[in-house]
Structure formats: structure tokens, C-alpha cells
Design a protein around this motif. Structure first.
Motif, PDB file in Angstrom:
ATOM      1  N   ALA A   1     -11.509 -30.100 -73.449  1.00  0.00           N
ATOM      2  CA  ALA A   1     -12.266 -31.179 -72.809  1.00  0.00           C
ATOM      3  C   ALA A   1     -13.695 -31.047 -73.292  1.00  0.00           C
ATOM      4  N   ILE A   2     -14.308 -32.175 -73.637  1.00  0.00           N
ATOM      5  CA  ILE A   2     -15.638 -32.156 -74.251  1.00  0.00           C
ATOM      6  C   ILE A   2     -16.534 -33.174 -73.563  1.00  0.00           C
ATOM      7  N   GLY A   3     -17.767 -32.759 -73.299  1.00  0.00           N
ATOM      8  CA  GLY A   3     -18.783 -33.663 -72.788  1.00  0.00           C
ATOM      9  C   GLY A   3     -20.049 -33.540 -73.617  1.00  0.00           C
TER      10      GLY A   3
ATOM     11  N   ILE B   1     -24.950 -39.642 -70.524  1.00  0.00           N
ATOM     12  CA  ILE B   1     -23.654 -39.076 -70.904  1.00  0.00           C
ATOM     13  C   ILE B   1     -23.041 -40.005 -71.949  1.00  0.00           C
ATOM     14  N   VAL B   2     -22.884 -39.506 -73.158  1.00  0.00           N
ATOM     15  CA  VAL B   2     -22.442 -40.363 -74.256  1.00  0.00           C
ATOM     16  C   VAL B   2     -21.013 -40.071 -74.688  1.00  0.00           C
ATOM     17  N   PHE B   3     -20.404 -39.004 -74.141  1.00  0.00           N
ATOM     18  CA  PHE B   3     -19.030 -38.701 -74.543  1.00  0.00           C
ATOM     19  C   PHE B   3     -18.383 -37.845 -73.479  1.00  0.00           C
ATOM     20  N   LEU B   4     -17.193 -38.254 -73.035  1.00  0.00           N
ATOM     21  CA  LEU B   4     -16.360 -37.468 -72.131  1.00  0.00           C
ATOM     22  C   LEU B   4     -14.914 -37.708 -72.530  1.00  0.00           C
ATOM     23  N   LYS B   5     -14.211 -36.643 -72.889  1.00  0.00           N
ATOM     24  CA  LYS B   5     -12.817 -36.856 -73.293  1.00  0.00           C
ATOM     25  C   LYS B   5     -12.030 -35.566 -73.227  1.00  0.00           C
ATOM     26  N   GLY B   6     -10.752 -35.701 -72.882  1.00  0.00           N
ATOM     27  CA  GLY B   6      -9.829 -34.578 -72.909  1.00  0.00           C
ATOM     28  C   GLY B   6      -8.818 -34.740 -74.025  1.00  0.00           C
ATOM     29  N   PHE B   7      -8.307 -33.614 -74.485  1.00  0.00           N
ATOM     30  CA  PHE B   7      -7.321 -33.577 -75.566  1.00  0.00           C
ATOM     31  C   PHE B   7      -6.241 -32.562 -75.199  1.00  0.00           C
ATOM     32  N   GLY B   8      -4.985 -32.904 -75.429  1.00  0.00           N
ATOM     33  CA  GLY B   8      -3.918 -31.948 -75.202  1.00  0.00           C
ATOM     34  C   GLY B   8      -3.412 -31.934 -73.780  1.00  0.00           C
TER      35      GLY B   8
ATOM     36  N   ALA C   1       1.111 -25.716 -71.551  1.00  0.00           N
ATOM     37  CA  ALA C   1       2.027 -25.822 -72.687  1.00  0.00           C
ATOM     38  C   ALA C   1       3.456 -26.042 -72.199  1.00  0.00           C
ATOM     39  N   GLY C   2       4.141 -27.003 -72.847  1.00  0.00           N
ATOM     40  CA  GLY C   2       5.514 -27.303 -72.487  1.00  0.00           C
ATOM     41  C   GLY C   2       5.668 -28.311 -71.377  1.00  0.00           C
ATOM     42  N   LYS C   3       4.547 -28.771 -70.815  1.00  0.00           N
ATOM     43  CA  LYS C   3       4.583 -29.776 -69.764  1.00  0.00           C
ATOM     44  C   LYS C   3       3.799 -31.003 -70.205  1.00  0.00           C
ATOM     45  N   PRO C   4       4.112 -32.178 -69.665  1.00  0.00           N
ATOM     46  CA  PRO C   4       3.544 -33.416 -70.224  1.00  0.00           C
ATOM     47  C   PRO C   4       2.158 -33.794 -69.709  1.00  0.00           C
ATOM     48  N   GLU C   5       1.688 -33.227 -68.607  1.00  0.00           N
ATOM     49  CA  GLU C   5       0.436 -33.685 -67.997  1.00  0.00           C
ATOM     50  C   GLU C   5      -0.737 -33.456 -68.937  1.00  0.00           C
ATOM     51  N   LYS C   6      -1.516 -34.527 -69.154  1.00  0.00           N
ATOM     52  CA  LYS C   6      -2.611 -34.489 -70.121  1.00  0.00           C
ATOM     53  C   LYS C   6      -3.920 -34.022 -69.490  1.00  0.00           C
ATOM     54  N   VAL C   7      -4.765 -33.443 -70.326  1.00  0.00           N
ATOM     55  CA  VAL C   7      -6.132 -33.108 -69.938  1.00  0.00           C
ATOM     56  C   VAL C   7      -7.005 -34.339 -70.107  1.00  0.00           C
ATOM     57  N   ASP C   8      -7.901 -34.567 -69.147  1.00  0.00           N
ATOM     58  CA  ASP C   8      -8.869 -35.653 -69.257  1.00  0.00           C
ATOM     59  C   ASP C   8     -10.238 -35.146 -68.826  1.00  0.00           C
TER      60      ASP C   8
ATOM     61  N   VAL D   1     -15.667 -31.437 -67.346  1.00  0.00           N
ATOM     62  CA  VAL D   1     -16.749 -31.826 -68.246  1.00  0.00           C
ATOM     63  C   VAL D   1     -17.552 -32.993 -67.670  1.00  0.00           C
ATOM     64  N   ARG D   2     -16.940 -33.806 -66.832  1.00  0.00           N
ATOM     65  CA  ARG D   2     -17.713 -34.883 -66.183  1.00  0.00           C
ATOM     66  C   ARG D   2     -18.799 -34.295 -65.288  1.00  0.00           C
ATOM     67  N   ASP D   3     -18.422 -33.291 -64.491  1.00  0.00           N
ATOM     68  CA  ASP D   3     -19.404 -32.638 -63.628  1.00  0.00           C
ATOM     69  C   ASP D   3     -20.451 -31.883 -64.444  1.00  0.00           C
ATOM     70  N   LEU D   4     -20.002 -31.142 -65.430  1.00  0.00           N
ATOM     71  CA  LEU D   4     -20.925 -30.304 -66.201  1.00  0.00           C
ATOM     72  C   LEU D   4     -21.931 -31.136 -66.989  1.00  0.00           C
ATOM     73  N   ALA D   5     -21.557 -32.336 -67.339  1.00  0.00           N
ATOM     74  CA  ALA D   5     -22.498 -33.213 -68.031  1.00  0.00           C
ATOM     75  C   ALA D   5     -23.710 -33.513 -67.148  1.00  0.00           C
ATOM     76  N   GLN D   6     -23.499 -33.607 -65.840  1.00  0.00           N
ATOM     77  CA  GLN D   6     -24.635 -33.818 -64.931  1.00  0.00           C
ATOM     78  C   GLN D   6     -25.570 -32.613 -64.935  1.00  0.00           C
ATOM     79  N   TRP D   7     -24.983 -31.424 -64.991  1.00  0.00           N
ATOM     80  CA  TRP D   7     -25.795 -30.206 -65.073  1.00  0.00           C
ATOM     81  C   TRP D   7     -26.591 -30.161 -66.390  1.00  0.00           C
ATOM     82  N   LEU D   8     -25.955 -30.558 -67.489  1.00  0.00           N
ATOM     83  CA  LEU D   8     -26.667 -30.628 -68.767  1.00  0.00           C
ATOM     84  C   LEU D   8     -27.861 -31.566 -68.676  1.00  0.00           C
ATOM     85  N   ARG D   9     -27.670 -32.703 -68.027  1.00  0.00           N
ATOM     86  CA  ARG D   9     -28.772 -33.648 -67.862  1.00  0.00           C
ATOM     87  C   ARG D   9     -29.932 -32.994 -67.115  1.00  0.00           C
TER      88      ARG D   9
END
Length: 519
Positions: free
Chosen positions: A61-63, A70-77, A81-88, A271-279
Motif C-alpha cells: 500500500a502506497i501513499g 494527498i496525490v496518491f493512495l493505492k493498494g496492490f496485491g 497469500a492464497g486468499k482473494p481479499e485485496k489490499v486497498d 496509508v490513508r491515515d499516514l498521509a495525514q501525518w505526512l502532511r
């Protein structure tokens, strides 16, 4: 005595985790325009997607924050492992030692409110706390503990946490640990040293650290999914599991409960929360038009206080402030910190304050250099327009080089017993109660299957012992390295019974020898 594998991992992480800001090298004038950042983000997204697709990590997950936006927030993967629930962007990760700069921000808020100062003495805040020697005990302050210059050895207390002791008992027992350097003369990255600094700073509020962190930082920034309590992390359905390599594949086999060292390694967030801390950090304590923390209090956290020697990647010089790594790197001044649990977590934050740019990367796996590689690549893309090299590959090689050979060597030491091996004595020769001030009481019991070692409060942790040679036994106690042996050796007295036992995994600071107690 040979360093145990887990102790080795701790010591390597103690150097590498704070050192993740970019390598110190001369840099030309740099900018970070909106156009440069937008172009870099498109390529960063491709690189992150590729890292997940090729199995480098199960998920990321990247912010990214630029110019207080906040110009970017996204999850990958996937979360597991082995389960379908995605990271966001709202998946909760355990961020391990990236908790330290967050805790520094919390203490800065207390300083801003006049509750404590960075130079408040621990003896005034927490009179029960002791170091091994009286002079540093009397002079020790919050600044000393957040800059890791108290003299406490880096791993002191981590071993007690592993065998089940709580925060209060671990902090009490630090008085039995001999210093690794003179007071304020050496840098030694200490989880429980920083934990004491944070919890002591919270004492004047009359509230526990976890509540203070929520009140002073998480709630004012709207960080609704962030907590310093493990129970809050596991209450989230959308949370990332921890992954280690098992038979060449990522597997979610181990959990990590870090409440004992919550200020140093127990924060969970998105990463949504942490982006506020970065700000907040990039805006000198201001957030959405309000000055939440005085700039003078927050600025103290970013001042380089302790030289840490050569960066293991670049060879350049690295410094530590208060919970932050401070570097003067290829792309100018940066503040950063990384985190890792060797049971399966990685995290990284890098801020370029003069460019008003910050990135946070969370991963649910260990070991991996993907966060560092992506952060370095993103900085190259923003400031140079192209990636200088395959940073992910190079950082993965660094981690493999740090841990792989040492683990292999440790395994080789006990791979084959002597031939012929000297038989053990009867179980009764080793059975009994042993103790020292630091580890507390241990019990060795003879069972039908051999010997069992019990450690921790009320013997909460049990470790079967396998005979190796005469009075030397092996324990396989590391969940992240289940086939990694650690030695448990006995000294036999004239009466034919063991008079002491040395537990290698607890002997990193020379406190792993326990004496037999009277029956």
C-alpha cells in the motif's frame, strides 16, 4: 558464544531500519513540480504492480503527499497469500519500527502543550526507572531515549518481550543490563529505551501512552484506523496478515503482538491515515489551517543528533534525530524511517521537507527490500526523470546478504552432532529451577520425551530441548525460522547435577546464564 539467528536479525535491523532515507551523496538543485510528481506516480504504480505480480511481496500500500495534498493512495496485491481479499488504501498494516517517528510526533505535541520538554528528566517523570549506573539514571532525559544515546544495548528488553513479559516488567529489568557505551557517547538503537522515553513523557497526563497518542495525534488528524493497541488492529476485518518465506513461497504463519513496545513498534495504520501525518510533518505541525503542534517542538525531532557511521548501502554518513533518521542524500535533505517485524512486516516513510514531498510504503512480508527500492525509484523519477538503477533488486540483495549467510552459518554450526556424540546425563541431572535477575525464573523438566525448558512469567513459554552433545541441547524456538537451532548448555557441578544453564537466545547482552535455585 555464537550469536543466535534471531539476535543477529535484531542487530542487523537495528542498523538498517533507521537508515532508509536516501544515500548521502552530492546533489544538484532539485525541484518537485506537480508535473514531475504526476509523471513519476504513473511509473511508480507500474513498478509497484510488477513487484506484487512477480511475487516479490504479497501486497503493498502506497501513499504520496505533495504540496500539502494527498496525490496518491493505492493498494496492490492481497491481504493474505492464497486468499482473494485485496489490499486497498484502507487496509490496516502493522508498521513496526515506523512507529518511532510517529511517537516522536506525539511527544512533540506534549512538548508543544507544555506538559513536558524534550529535556525533562526521566527521574522526575518516572522515578522508578533505573539504568545500570546511578549517574546516567539521574541525568537521563526524553531526548536521550528518543535519540538512542542512553547507553542501553540495542536489543535490551526485546528478549524479555519474546518470552512473555509485559512492558512494566521489561522496563523494570533494564536496570540489570550493562551499558554498551558511555552515557550520551554512543548510538544504540533501542526499542525499549524509546518506549520508556515515550511512556514517561505521558505520565504527567495521567493517561496511558495509547490514549495519549490517540488524543494528541490520531484523533486530531482524523486517523480513524490508526492505533497503538494490538486489539484494535485485530478488530479490523480489512487488515494485512504477516508473511514469511516457507518453502520458497510467502505464507501467513505467524502473528506479532507488540503491545509491550507500542511506542517503538506497536502502531497499526493505513496509508490513508499516514498521509495525514505526512502532511502534518511537512507543514511544520500545521494541518488544515490549524497549528496542532508548535513548529519549535516538532523541529527538534528532525535535528541530527547522533552519527551512526557508514550507511550499509551507500557508505555515506547517517544521523539520528528524535525518532527520525536524517540524511543529506542524492536528492537533498530527507527524513526517514523504516520498520520490520522478522515475522513478516515491512514499512517505510521518506520525506523531502524542502521539496514538500513525502512517500509512505507498507508491505506485508519479511525479508524484502521492495519498500526501499520503490522509494528510491520514485525519488529518481521525480527529481531526475528516470530511475538510475534497479533499486528493488539492489535492496533485495542487501537483505539477502545481511541475513542469508549468517542464518546458513548458524544452521551449519549445529547441523551435525559430534561423532560419536557424548551421551547426556540422566534427566534428573538437568531438571530443576534456575534464575537470574534479568531473565527471572526458568524451569527445566524431565519428561518422557526428554527435557522441556519453561521461561517467562509463570513459565508461560515452553521449549522442548533436543540433545546435541553431552550437556549441550538445542531449542527450536523461532517461529519465523522454525528450523533454526539455539543452544541451551548446562554446567555440571561436583554432585553430578547442573549448577547453571546458559540460554543462547537470551545471552546477547551476557545475561543468558541462570544459576540453579535451591530445591
Amino acid at each position: 558464544m555464537q550469536l543466535s539467528a534471531r539476535s543477529f536479525i535484531r542487530r542487523c535491523l537495528a542498523w538498517i531500519l533507521p537508515a532508509i532515507a536516501l544515500a548521502p551523496m552530492p546533489s544538484s538543485a532539485q525541484t518537485a513540480t506537480a508535473e514531475q510528481v504526476t509523471a513519476a506516480l504513473a511509473k511508480l504504480e507500474q513498478l509497484a504492480g510488477a513487484a506484487v505480480a512477480d511475487g516479490s511481496v504479497p501486497a503493498l500500500a502506497i501513499g504520496v503527499v505533495h504540496d500539502d495534498k494527498i496525490v496518491f493512495l493505492k493498494g496492490f496485491g492481497v491481504r493474505e497469500a492464497g486468499k482473494p481479499e485485496k489490499v486497498d488504501a484502507d487496509t490496516v498494516f502493522q508498521i513496526a519500527s515506523m512507529s518511532k517517528p510517529i511517537s516522536a510526533t506525539v511527544v512533540a505535541a506534549l512538548v508543544s502543550d507544555g506538559i513536558v520538554s524534550w529535556d525533562s528528566k526521566i527521574s522526575d517523570l518516572d522515578p522508578a526507572f533505573r539504568l545500570a549506573d546511578p549517574y546516567p539514571t539521574g541525568e537521563l532525559n526524553v531526548r536521550d531515549l528518543f535519540s538512542h544515546r542512553s547507553g542501553l544495548p540495542g536489543t535490551a528488553g526485546d528478549d524479555l518481550e519474546e518470552i512473555g513479559y509485559d512492558r512494566a516488567e521489561i522496563l523494570r529489568r533494564l536496570r540489570f543490563v550493562s551499558p554498551s557505551s558511555s552515557f550520551r557517547a554512543g548510538y544504540s538503537y533501542s526499542n525499549f529505551g524509546l518506549t520508556e522515553g515515550a511512556t514517561a513523557a505521558a505520565i504527567p497526563t495521567g493517561k496511558p501512552w495509547e490514549a495519549v497518542a490517540e488524543e494528541k495525534l490520531y484523533r486530531p488528524l482524523g486517523m480513524a484506523s490508526t492505533s497503538s493497541r494490538h486489539a484494535d488492529f485485530v478488530s479490523h476485518a480489512n487488515r494485512a496478515a504477516l508473511h514469511i518465506k516457507a518453502d520458497g513461497a510467502w505464507a501467513a504463519r505467524v502473528e506479532r503482538q507488540p503491545d509491550a513496545q507500542a511506542p517503538a513498534g506497536g502502531v497499526s495504520s493505513t496509508v490513508r491515515d499516514l498521509a495525514q501525518w505526512l502532511r502534518l510533518e511537512l507543514a511544520n505541525g500545521s494541518h488544515d489551517g490549524r497549528q496542532l503542534i508548535a513548529a519549535t517542538a516538532l523541529d527538534q525531532t528532525h535535528i541530527p543528533l547522533m552519527a551512526r557511521g557508514s550507511n550499509p548501502v551507500s557508505g555515506g554518513q547517517s544521523f539520528y534525530g528524535l525518532g527520525w533518521n536524517v540524511e543529506f542524500g542524492r536528492h537533498g535533505l530527507s527524513w526517514g524511517h523504516a520498520g520490520a517485524f522478522s515475522v513478516g512486516a515491512r514499512s517505510l516513510v521518506t520525506l523531502f521537507p524542502k521539496r514538500q514531498l513525502g512517500i509512505v510504503i507498507l508491505a506485508n512480508a519479511f525479508p524484502t527490500g521492495v519498500p526501499e527500492g520503490l522509494s528510491d525509484s520514485f525519488a529518481d523519477l521525480v527529481f531526475d526523470g528516470k530511475v538510475a538503477k534497479d533499486w528493488v533488486k539492489d535492496w533485495n540483495s542487501i537483505y539477502a546478504g545481511l541475513f542469508g549467510p549468517a542464518v546458513a552459518a548458524a544452521k551449519a554450526t549445529y547441523a551435525t552432532p559430534p561423532s560419536p556424540a557424548t551421551p547426556a546425563l540422566s534427566g534428573e541431572a538437568y531438571a530443576g529451577r534456575y534464575a537470574n535477575d534479568f531473565v527471572g525464573e526458568a524451569t527445566v523438566a524431565a519428561t518422557g520425551d526428554g527435557l522441556v525448558l519453561k521461561l517467562g512469567p509463570d513459565g508461560a513459554k515452553s521449549y522442548p530441548l533436543r540433545h546435541f552433545d553431552r550437556d549441550l541441547f538445542l531449542s527450536f524456538s523461532s517461529p519465523e525460522l522454525p528450523d533454526m537451532p539455539s543452544a541451551v548448555s548446562f554446567v555440571i557441578g561436583p554432585a553430578g547435577k547442573a549448577t547453571s544453564v546458559t540460554i543462547e537466545a537470551l545471552d546477547g547482552n551476557g545475561l543468558g546464564t541462570l544459576r540453579r535455585m535451591a530445591d
